[in-house]
Design an enzyme around this catalytic site. Sequence first.
Site, short mmCIF file in Angstrom:
data_model
loop_
_atom_site.label_atom_id
_atom_site.label_comp_id
_atom_site.label_asym_id
_atom_site.label_seq_id
_atom_site.Cartn_x
_atom_site.Cartn_y
_atom_site.Cartn_z
CD GLU A 56 -2.55 37.41 -6.94
OE1 GLU A 56 -2.25 36.21 -6.88
OE2 GLU A 56 -3.41 37.94 -6.20
CE LYS A 88 -1.88 34.63 -3.41
NZ LYS A 88 -1.91 34.34 -4.87
CG ASP A 106 -5.20 36.29 -9.39
OD1 ASP A 106 -5.14 35.07 -9.61
OD2 ASP A 106 -5.97 36.81 -8.55
NE ARG A 124 -3.08 0.68 -0.74
CZ ARG A 124 -3.33 0.78 -2.03
NH1 ARG A 124 -2.96 1.87 -2.70
NH2 ARG A 124 -3.91 -0.19 -2.69
CE LYS A 176 -3.67 27.95 -5.04
NZ LYS A 176 -4.62 28.44 -6.05
#
Length: 281
Positions: A198, A168, A219, A101, A136
């Site tokens: 951004e 950002k 963006d 597994r 992410k």
Amino acid sequence: MNHLLPDYLINKLVAEALAEDLNNTPDWTANLISKDSTAKAIIKTNQDMVICGIQFVETALHQTTPDHKISWLINEGDSIKAGSQLCTIEGNARGLLTAERTALNFLQTLSATATITREYVTAIANLDTQIMDTRKTIPGLRYAQKYAVRVGGGHNQRIGLFDGVLIKENHIIAHGGIDAVLEHAFKITPAHIPIQIEVENFTELKQAVARGARLILLDNMSTAEISECVSYCKDKDVILEVSGNVNLANVKDYALCGVNRISIGSLTKNIQAIDLSMRFI
């Protein structure tokens, strides 16, 4: 391939995964089999895929079955059709089952990222735009997933918060605007650390360029807005990157705008594990 992960990192990740499975106890299910029993197994894919994670499989087997033998029928990064056999394995039956597994979890997850990355790279083939990943990622698997992006033909954005600045919306708001935040970023950031900002529209792009930004993330802009930004930066030393709402159906439209890079969070966060199986024969 020329971008393998270091052995110490793979050993660590695999050891942690096995420890999670075993919790310092025997594998009670594998103990149903005689400790001296040997077996031969194959790993097979049930869907088209790009193979990624061979090192992880070998490490999982080594940690549970040091005397195993494995023969791969494919290479890392190969595109493989559904129904194909990937390898044959021989060794202690208990050890193979204990490793199964963990080995498949790494293989199916990393192959999923490599597979979807390859699809995006293929979709914009012959265009001068790079497919990039983001932060992410699955916690604990960032280096592994970013490796898988490279196997799929993509490129890595910054690894984490330590090797790049990405200013950002919240950073801009907290610092009082684009001019102020860029001025401060250029003042306090070491020269070897790239600074990216951004922007959300053409006006913000012009402001960022005027304040010295050379790495700019566009963006959630429309292709018309992106084309305007590309035209404005044509003769300037600026790298433009697109992010937001990118998918396989529209990625070529964005690339045709002439941007340098397209970053896609779904390469690592929205993946569907490849359907693999290990069977004794």
